[in-house]
Each structure stands twice: as structure tokens, then as C-alpha cells.
Enzyme design. Sequence first.
Site, short mmCIF file in Angstrom:
data_model
loop_
_atom_site.label_atom_id
_atom_site.label_comp_id
_atom_site.label_asym_id
_atom_site.label_seq_id
_atom_site.Cartn_x
_atom_site.Cartn_y
_atom_site.Cartn_z
N SER A 1 2.42 -20.71 46.64
CA SER A 1 3.42 -20.63 47.70
C SER A 1 4.41 -19.48 47.49
O SER A 1 5.12 -19.11 48.41
CB SER A 1 4.20 -21.94 47.79
N ALA B 1 6.93 -20.79 28.98
CA ALA B 1 5.61 -20.95 29.59
C ALA B 1 4.93 -22.18 29.02
O ALA B 1 4.76 -22.30 27.81
CB ALA B 1 4.76 -19.70 29.32
N HIS C 1 0.50 -13.82 35.68
CA HIS C 1 1.91 -14.18 35.53
C HIS C 1 2.60 -13.27 34.52
O HIS C 1 3.75 -12.85 34.72
CB HIS C 1 2.07 -15.65 35.12
#
Length: 164
Positions: A11, A33, A49
Site C-alpha cells: 500500500s 527490521a 527495503h
Amino acid sequence: MKALFIGGIKSGKSLLAEEFAIKNSTTKPLYLATTEFIDQEMLQRIKLHKEQRADKFITIEEPLLLTNIITNAKQLVLLECVSMWINNMLYHKHDFHAIEKEMKKVLALDKDIVFVLNDVGSGIIPQNKLAREYIDISGKISQLIAKECDAVFHVIAGIGTKIK
């Protein structure tokens, strides 16, 4: 200050949470993380990421023990992501009470924390018992976090709407 970014998978919540963390931190934020490497596809997600955040964060990888890391942090913490942490806790045989206890400890800390969490409550009820347990726990933990946060953002299609 505590903030929550919640939305569906892909999203845009992670990117918005990163931007928010950088904007609201006086020093380089800590990126906590939680994702454990499970397969090649997850390795690719982790790589993307890492590239996205580049050197804008100090990164610590910890799949389970959130309180210890956050307690010792001297800067704002971006917790990415609560959903994977819940998954890890279940995988390592922790029940809801252990998950809730750990999150309550995190929320009680006098620290600036930005939480990222998948919204898994908008789908159908799965036939799989573990999937139902995960959704139930995620929903309860999201309510717990949102209640304690100063700001909550719902993210859809890369657009974050402040709902609290």
C-alpha cells in the site's frame, strides 16, 4: 511520540513511515527490521527495503526481542514491521499473551516509535486455523497500538490519511 502506519500489503505504508520517521527525528533514526529470511522471494523483498532506505537509517535486525533494542535506542525507532514480528512470534511458538505482553512493554517505553503494520482485517475469514489465529492476534495488537499512538495513518495506494 508514537505513530502507526497501517495498510494493505504494497500500500506504500513503509515508504510513508520512513519519510515520517526521518522528518520527525533530530538524528539518524533506528530501523528495527523484524523480517526473518525464509525463502528467495522474502530475500528479494528485504533487498528492496534495504535499497529504499539506503543509508538514511541505522539498521538493526531483530525478529523477536523488541523491548531490549528499543529500550537502548537513543533515537527515534521505526519498527518495520509489526506484522512480521507477530508472524515470527507465532512461528517460534509464542501465544497471544506473550505477544501482547511484549507489545505492552514496547508501548510503555518513553521512546519515539513509528510502527508499520499490515491491515489484515478487511478480507474473508480463512479456513486455516493458524491464519485465523494470526488475523485475530494482528487485529487485537493493531487496536492496542493505535490506542497508544499519538497519530495513526491509514495508507492506500501510496496515500496516507491521518485517522487519529
